[in-house]
Design an enzyme around this catalytic site. Structure first.
Site, PDB file in Angstrom:
ATOM      1  N   ARG A  26     -16.329   1.742  -4.070  1.00 54.19           N
ATOM      2  CA  ARG A  26     -16.865   0.448  -4.539  1.00 54.19           C
ATOM      3  C   ARG A  26     -18.393   0.501  -4.617  1.00 54.19           C
ATOM      4  O   ARG A  26     -18.991  -0.036  -5.545  1.00 54.19           O
ATOM      5  CB  ARG A  26     -16.406  -0.672  -3.596  1.00 54.19           C
ATOM      6  N   THR A  57      -8.567   6.886   6.342  1.00 54.25           N
ATOM      7  CA  THR A  57      -9.207   6.830   5.019  1.00 54.25           C
ATOM      8  C   THR A  57     -10.615   6.269   5.140  1.00 54.25           C
ATOM      9  O   THR A  57     -11.462   6.519   4.279  1.00 54.25           O
ATOM     10  CB  THR A  57      -8.396   5.940   4.056  1.00 54.25           C
ATOM     11  N   ASP A  61     -10.497   1.452  12.169  1.00 55.56           N
ATOM     12  CA  ASP A  61     -11.240   2.273  13.135  1.00 55.56           C
ATOM     13  C   ASP A  61     -10.556   2.273  14.507  1.00 55.56           C
ATOM     14  O   ASP A  61     -10.466   3.300  15.176  1.00 55.56           O
ATOM     15  CB  ASP A  61     -12.694   1.775  13.219  1.00 55.56           C
ATOM     16  N   HIS A 101     -14.597   0.341   8.669  1.00 52.83           N
ATOM     17  CA  HIS A 101     -13.973  -0.053   7.399  1.00 52.83           C
ATOM     18  C   HIS A 101     -13.775  -1.561   7.518  1.00 52.83           C
ATOM     19  O   HIS A 101     -12.800  -2.024   8.106  1.00 52.83           O
ATOM     20  CB  HIS A 101     -12.644   0.652   7.160  1.00 52.83           C
ATOM     21  N   VAL A 136       0.829  -1.205   0.000  1.00 53.93           N
ATOM     22  CA  VAL A 136       0.000   0.000   0.000  1.00 53.93           C
ATOM     23  C   VAL A 136       0.866   1.259   0.000  1.00 53.93           C
ATOM     24  O   VAL A 136       0.693   2.146  -0.840  1.00 53.93           O
ATOM     25  CB  VAL A 136      -0.958  -0.010   1.218  1.00 53.93           C
TER      26      VAL A 136
END
Ligand code: NAD
Length: 329
Positions: A160, A152, A132, A184, A14
């Site tokens: 999506r 993010t 989170d 998330h 990432v």
């Protein structure tokens, strides 16, 4: 002289993609790279520095090293710490991101300690999972100024969602407005009561786009968005393009003080009946100071029920990480 500076912490699948995207948007004059594997940070920085000699690359100063690089950073993106890994025997596996809690809460505490030794000014954007819980730790255990550290969140999950709706309608996903809220992860949910196409509410889309079919049902949309992540993950073994673009888009909104509304992850401060006891994603206004404002949109009964489920799930991961309101400084 101060130049626009980004620091990327964690240069794996990432972080290296965040670096590559950031090299191309023409906003940063300087980018620093930090990784616990110093050779990896060195190699990633050098690779990108060499690429600046090519015609379409900006002449960015790319460095690697320690946390001292954060001292004059405008934005710091954190993608340090491992990811879950695919099960080679199950191509449909959906591993839970909270399996990473024990490892990555240590990583985030180490990373935040490194950052605050040099700055509490930079805007810190977290990517590391379980996101989170990582955001809650970063935001509440280090005295970092409110709004200047966030995650993010469901930025990628929301992209999506827009793609799922757009594909069903046969339209450009950028013509769809809408977002996922909550964790998330697998308990994220679509807020279909606020999805629209050019102002046409989701509930009315069937009148204009006959092929909408089974995505009228929120459970189906939720399942499709969640599994979209695992389709990528089980295919190539990790996800990076969408999340890197999400982080760089948020970094841009900060640097240009765009006052964009994105679903970011941050601690609730009175919204939805929670005050300082959970971090999750909801629409937020982002500018040069980070999160300027949270926008607690109204939810229908299905969405309110999903929010409660998501909060309960995040709070159980927070307990595993040994964090919560009593740890906040
Ligand atoms: P990866 O294993 O490829 O890279 C992780 C990098 O972090 C490695 O280079 C490693 O050396 C480095 N690292 C580990 N501990 C560190 C420390 N204490 N300090 C500095 N660097 C350290 O993993 P990846 O696929 O790049 O994923 C990185 C993180 O991002 C994972 O937690 C993953 O779950 C998360 N992720 C989040 C989203 C999202 O939407 N929020 C999407 C994809 C991945």
């Amino acid at each position: 002289m101060h130049t626009n500076k980004l620091v990327v912490i964690g240069a794996g699948h990432v972080g290296s993609y965040v670096l590559a995207d950031a090299m191309k948007i023409g906003l940063f004059a300087e980018i620093g790279v930090i990784d616990i594997l110093e050779n990896v940070a060195f190699g990633e920085a050098l690779d990108q520095a060499q690429a600046t000699a090519l015609p379409y690359m900006s002449n960015i100063k790319v460095t690697s090293g320690g946390y001292e690089q954060c001292v004059d950073a405008d934005v710091i993106v954190v993608a340090a710490g491992p990811s879950v890994i695919p099960d080679p025997d199950d191509p449909k596996a959906e591993p839970d991101r909270t399996l990473l809690t024990t490892t990555n809460c240590q990583v985030i505490r180490e990373v935040m300690a490194g950052i605050v030794r040099h700055t509490t000014e930079a805007i810190v954007i977290l990517i590391t999972n379980p996101l989170d819980t990582m955001v809650y730790i970063a935001e509440n255990e280090f005295g970092y100024p409110r709004g200047r550290v966030f995650g993010t969140g469901t930025m990628l999950d929301s992209a999506r969602l827009r793609k799922v709706v757009a594909d069903a309608c046969g339209i450009d996903p950028k013509s769809v407005t809408g977002f996922m809220m909550g964790e998330h992860g697998s308990t994220a949910f679509p807020v279909l009561s606020h999805v629209n196409v050019a102002g046409i509410p989701f509930a009315d889309l069937g009148r204009h786009f006959e092929a909408l079919g089974d995505i009228r049902d929120p459970e189906t949309v939720k399942a499709r968005v969640i599994s979209a992540a695992y389709d990528v993950f089980n295919g190539k073994g990790w996800t990076n393009a969408g999340i890197a673009q999400s982080a760089v888009t948020m970094a841009r909104a900060v640097l240009l003080d765009e006052r964009s509304v994105f679903p970011a992850c941050t601690t609730l401060r009175g919204q939805y009946g929670h005050d300082g006891d959970v971090a999750l994603s909801m629409p937020c206004l982002l500018g040069r100071e980070g999160i300027v404002k949270q926008l607690p949109v109204g939810l229908n009964s299905w969405e309110a029920e999903k929010l409660a489920e998501s909060i309960a799930f995040i709070q159980s991961a927070m307990r595993d990480a040994g964090t919560g309101p009593d740890k906040a400084v």
